[in-house]
Design a protein around this motif. Structure first.
Motif, PDB file in Angstrom:
ATOM      1  N   PRO A 114       0.832  -1.315   0.070  1.00 35.99           N
ATOM      2  CA  PRO A 114       0.115   0.010   0.074  1.00 35.99           C
ATOM      3  C   PRO A 114       0.888   1.360  -0.187  1.00 35.99           C
ATOM      4  CG  PRO A 114      -0.613  -1.656   1.845  1.00 35.99           C
ATOM      5  CD  PRO A 114       0.754  -2.151   1.319  1.00 35.99           C
ATOM      6  N   LEU A 115       0.206   2.294  -0.392  1.00 38.28           N
ATOM      7  CA  LEU A 115       1.025   3.712  -0.335  1.00 38.28           C
ATOM      8  C   LEU A 115       0.586   4.277   0.953  1.00 38.28           C
ATOM      9  CD1 LEU A 115       2.478   6.129  -1.439  1.00 38.28           C
ATOM     10  CD2 LEU A 115       0.352   7.058  -2.412  1.00 38.28           C
ATOM     11  N   THR A 116       1.501   4.206   1.897  1.00 40.98           N
ATOM     12  CA  THR A 116       1.214   4.732   3.330  1.00 40.98           C
ATOM     13  C   THR A 116       1.799   6.110   3.590  1.00 40.98           C
ATOM     14  OG1 THR A 116       3.167   3.636   4.330  1.00 40.98           O
ATOM     15  CG2 THR A 116       1.028   2.365   4.157  1.00 40.98           C
ATOM     16  N   ILE A 117       0.761   6.902   4.385  1.00 37.05           N
ATOM     17  CA  ILE A 117       0.970   8.484   4.461  1.00 37.05           C
ATOM     18  C   ILE A 117       1.261   8.294   5.939  1.00 37.05           C
ATOM     19  CG2 ILE A 117       0.393  10.734   4.130  1.00 37.05           C
ATOM     20  CD1 ILE A 117       0.930   9.355   1.674  1.00 37.05           C
ATOM     21  N   ALA A 118       2.375   8.938   6.554  1.00 42.19           N
ATOM     22  CA  ALA A 118       2.574   9.097   8.002  1.00 42.19           C
ATOM     23  C   ALA A 118       2.622  10.405   8.086  1.00 42.19           C
ATOM     24  CB  ALA A 118       3.810   8.287   8.407  1.00 42.19           C
ATOM     25  N   GLY A 298       4.736  18.183   5.756  1.00 41.36           N
ATOM     26  CA  GLY A 298       4.738  17.594   7.063  1.00 41.36           C
ATOM     27  C   GLY A 298       4.439  16.210   7.211  1.00 41.36           C
ATOM     28  N   LEU A 299       4.192  15.558   6.348  1.00 42.50           N
ATOM     29  CA  LEU A 299       3.939  14.056   6.116  1.00 42.50           C
ATOM     30  C   LEU A 299       5.090  13.339   5.196  1.00 42.50           C
ATOM     31  CD1 LEU A 299       0.205  14.636   4.797  1.00 42.50           C
ATOM     32  CD2 LEU A 299       0.948  14.372   7.258  1.00 42.50           C
ATOM     33  N   THR A 300       5.042  12.202   5.267  1.00 39.86           N
ATOM     34  CA  THR A 300       6.084  11.119   4.585  1.00 39.86           C
ATOM     35  C   THR A 300       5.167  10.199   3.936  1.00 39.86           C
ATOM     36  OG1 THR A 300       6.177   9.729   6.397  1.00 39.86           O
ATOM     37  CG2 THR A 300       7.785  11.480   6.066  1.00 39.86           C
ATOM     38  N   ALA A 301       5.674   9.853   2.722  1.00 42.39           N
ATOM     39  CA  ALA A 301       5.068   8.474   2.085  1.00 42.39           C
ATOM     40  C   ALA A 301       5.924   7.427   1.770  1.00 42.39           C
ATOM     41  CB  ALA A 301       4.922   9.029   0.666  1.00 42.39           C
ATOM     42  N   SER A 302       5.505   6.238   1.920  1.00 45.67           N
ATOM     43  CA  SER A 302       6.023   5.012   1.806  1.00 45.67           C
ATOM     44  C   SER A 302       5.630   3.710   1.067  1.00 45.67           C
ATOM     45  CB  SER A 302       6.654   4.231   3.165  1.00 45.67           C
ATOM     46  OG  SER A 302       7.253   5.310   3.967  1.00 45.67           O
ATOM     47  N   THR A 303       6.280   3.047   0.363  1.00 44.43           N
ATOM     48  CA  THR A 303       5.794   2.139  -0.436  1.00 44.43           C
ATOM     49  C   THR A 303       6.908   1.021  -1.151  1.00 44.43           C
ATOM     50  OG1 THR A 303       3.882   1.388  -2.184  1.00 44.43           O
ATOM     51  CG2 THR A 303       5.519   3.122  -2.735  1.00 44.43           C
ATOM     52  N   GLY A 304       6.329   0.106  -1.796  1.00 41.51           N
ATOM     53  CA  GLY A 304       7.595  -0.551  -2.297  1.00 41.51           C
ATOM     54  C   GLY A 304       6.840  -1.789  -3.202  1.00 41.51           C
ATOM     55  N   PHE A 305       7.651  -2.185  -4.168  1.00 47.91           N
ATOM     56  CA  PHE A 305       7.235  -3.284  -5.067  1.00 47.91           C
ATOM     57  C   PHE A 305       8.353  -3.917  -5.571  1.00 47.91           C
ATOM     58  CE2 PHE A 305       6.596   0.890  -6.896  1.00 47.91           C
ATOM     59  CZ  PHE A 305       7.278   0.801  -8.007  1.00 47.91           C
ATOM     60  N   ALA A 306       8.179  -5.062  -5.945  1.00 45.26           N
ATOM     61  CA  ALA A 306       9.188  -5.819  -6.764  1.00 45.26           C
ATOM     62  C   ALA A 306       9.077  -5.726  -8.274  1.00 45.26           C
ATOM     63  CB  ALA A 306       9.258  -7.350  -6.591  1.00 45.26           C
ATOM     64  N   ASN A 307      10.217  -5.808  -9.312  1.00 42.69           N
ATOM     65  CA  ASN A 307      10.091  -5.755 -10.424  1.00 42.69           C
ATOM     66  C   ASN A 307      10.757  -6.611 -11.409  1.00 42.69           C
ATOM     67  OD1 ASN A 307       9.235  -2.760 -10.525  1.00 42.69           O
ATOM     68  ND2 ASN A 307      11.346  -2.549  -9.404  1.00 42.69           N
ATOM     69  N   ASP A 308      10.252  -7.151 -12.392  1.00 46.36           N
ATOM     70  CA  ASP A 308      10.728  -8.240 -13.352  1.00 46.36           C
ATOM     71  C   ASP A 308      11.115  -7.380 -14.528  1.00 46.36           C
ATOM     72  OD1 ASP A 308      10.207 -10.256 -11.659  1.00 46.36           O
ATOM     73  OD2 ASP A 308       8.068 -10.350 -12.444  1.00 46.36           O
ATOM     74  N   ILE A 309      12.310  -7.541 -14.832  1.00 45.08           N
ATOM     75  CA  ILE A 309      13.076  -6.703 -16.122  1.00 45.08           C
ATOM     76  C   ILE A 309      13.449  -7.716 -17.123  1.00 45.08           C
ATOM     77  CG2 ILE A 309      14.677  -5.117 -16.560  1.00 45.08           C
ATOM     78  CD1 ILE A 309      14.957  -4.585 -13.391  1.00 45.08           C
TER      79      ILE A 309
END
Length: 570
Positions: A114-118, A298-309
């Protein structure tokens, strides 16, 4: 690509910023040039509706699996086009070969977090697909955005020549830009304003916004989607930005890249700004004003995913009819053969985006026009028929050709781009995207005058259509190109019927599995437009003139320098 949107674009292929400053509309259509032009009269061509139907039906069949570059669908498409080009009487266009290889890299994201906002006393989490979509342009197996500070940068524009800098005074290194779509004066009622009023400039395109964020050192760039200024709905964003993404392979000294480029739904953007103590509507109004400065949230964003290349070479298909008197002068016809392949399934489970209208029809037009010109006999100049790859990935095939031309650009007189023929029936007009930009308007006027039709400026200049199809790859390198769409003032039903047909396609079929071939289609309007393209192309190939961009157009200086440096040609 259709008039409504394209997909991703590689930063290495983006137009220089100097090209971004001009709006999509220009001076009146008539009288685009003051210099005398040689515009020969042209008889109608012998155009085959059967060819249009047969080629469109075949290319958009399920067997071609949506014509995604780098798939079995590409193999079938290229083989079929070579077969049809040869049967039409064309000669191989690339020094004895029918194809030009286009080196690409394909990155397929998976396992999206998920795209999380803290921050701000609240924690927000947004699901991939329904709330946000994102990709990376970096050839890395894993993408991680960790606690990246969010900065609202308005429209994300840095335009020194306009005295406008949405990044003024902020160091974006490692941060994520939150950006509005389009440009600051898009909702003006006229074409007046620092960014062309209601006409979108290149500064309004998402391609530019991601590029600028990367230049600023940002780790991420998130565009807040809004249907009206984007000119397409969230469904288009979701289908276009999910699944395999193709880009041009990056060479040495390539421009910088962000880690993540993405979009969020409008409601998601509003919640993020609300969590920072701001209103999206209020901030959008402030961003329209000259002197706007970026706002740390005053917020931060975090997310992640894998990539096939994977890296692979896709192919442009090129055929030519050599000229009889001036074979080293070329008239270009372009259309993209690719589409989205397998995409977000329809309610019935169909997950093949067949791309019948977009752009099996335009590709079929290349074949039909080649047949007609062959039957008419050689023109004085050579006629080139170029079916390009990876338009839906950001005009990559056209841009690769224009950067590595088989036929020198200084010897390319001009051309016609064909992208998505709607089956709306015959019309009293045609829609011109980018009217008044070049002397090719004079050839258009002559072709229209032969059957009493008129040219109508693009009714939606705010959508930035001029920057969304393959002609742009040539235009930004100086070659005059026409981009003309089917008319909206229909013989049966007038302008209301034309607008309804456009809306129906955009809402119900565009970039979705429903863009399928229909045996009941009425081809009469398509054949009417195709006859116009034949007359324009034939006139250009018979003329002795070298049409230029109009004085003051953003591409005029490029063409003038190109012609001055050329020993032959323009």
């Amino acid at each position: 690509m259709t008039p409504f949107a394209s997909r991703r674009i590689a930063f290495a292929l983006l137009a220089p910023l100097a090209l971004a400053a001009c709006a999509t509309s220009g001076p009146p259509l008539a009288g685009a040039a003051t210099a005398a032009l040689d515009i020969p009269e042209v008889a109608d061509g012998t155009l085959s509706e059967e060819t249009m139907v047969e080629v469109t039906r075949r290319l958009s069949s399920d067997a071609f699996e949506g014509r995604m570059p780098g798939t079995e669908g590409e193999e079938k498409t290229v083989d079929y086009l070579i077969e049809r080009f040869r049967a039409a009487g064309l000669e191989p266009g690339n020094r004895g070969s029918w194809v030009q290889e286009v080196p690409l890299v394909e990155i397929t994201g998976r396992d999206f977090a998920p795209l999380t906002i803290a921050g701000g006393g609240t924690g927000l989490s947004f699901e991939y697909g329904t709330d946000w979509v994102g990709v990376t342009y970096r050839e890395e197996g894993e993408t991680r955005l960790e606690g990246s500070e969010l900065v609202f940068v308005g429209y994300g524009i840095n335009a020194p020549e306009k005295g406008w800098n949405d990044y003024a005074g902020v160091d974006m290194t490692g941060k994520t830009a939150v950006i509005l779509i389009n440009d600051p004066d898009f909702d003006n009622a006229t074409l007046e304003g620092p960014f062309g009023g209601k006409a979108m400039t290149y500064y309004g395109r998402w391609t530019y916004k991601y590029e600028e964020a990367a230049r600023q050192g940002a780790a991420g760039a998130i565009i807040i989607h809004d249907t009206a200024p984007a000119a397409y709905g969230w469904n288009v964003v979701e289908s276009s930005w999910s699944g395999p993404q193709a880009y041009a392979q990056r060479g040495e000294n390539a421009p910088p890249l962000t880690k993540v480029n993405g979009w969020v739904q409008n409601a998601v953007g509003a919640r993020i700004l609300e969590a920072a103590g701001h209103s999206l509507s209020e901030m959008s109004q402030k961003a329209k004003q000259r002197g706007f400065r970026p706002v740390p949230l005053g917020l931060t964003a975090s997310t992640g995913f894998a990539n096939d290349i994977r890296t692979f070479a896709s192919r442009n298909v090129i055929g030519v009819l050599p000229g009889s008197e001036r074979p080293d002068e070329y008239v270009m016809h372009t259309a993209h053969w690719d589409h989205l392949g397998r995409c977000t399934p329809a309610p019935d489970g169909d997950d093949i985006c067949n791309g019948a209208v977009d752009n099996a029809t335009g590709t079929a037009a290349l074949v039909a026009l080649a047949e007609a010109h062959r039957k008419a006999g050689p023109a004085e100049r050579s006629l080139v028929f170029l079916a390009v790859t990876a338009e839906e990935s950001g005009l990559l095939g056209a841009d690769y050709y224009a950067a590595n031309p088989v036929f020198p650009l200084s010897q390319t007189v001009g051309g016609i781009n064909m992208d998505a023929f709607l089956m709306a029936g015959p019309s009293r007009d045609v829609v011109v995207v980018g009217p008044g930009k070049s002397q090719l308007d004079r050839f258009l006027d002559a072709g229209l005058g032969e059957n009493g039709r008129v040219a109508t400026p693009n009714p939606n200049p705010e959508a930035g259509y001029y920057y969304r199809s393959d002609h742009f790859a040539f235009a930004k390198r100086g070659v005059p190109m026409l981009y003309v769409k089917g008319g909206e003032d229909l013989i049966d039903g007038g302008k209301a019927a034309g607008a309804a047909a456009q809306l129906d396609y955009r809402q119900n079929r565009y970039h979705g599995p429903q863009d399928e071939f229909d045996e009941s289609w009425d081809w009469s309007g398509v054949m009417q437009d195709l006859q116009l393209f034949y007359r324009i192309g034939r006139a250009m190939a018979t003329s002795t003139s070298w049409p230029n961009w109009t004085e003051g157009d953003e591409f005029r200086g490029i063409r003038d320098e190109q012609c001055a440096a050329a020993g032959t040609g323009c």
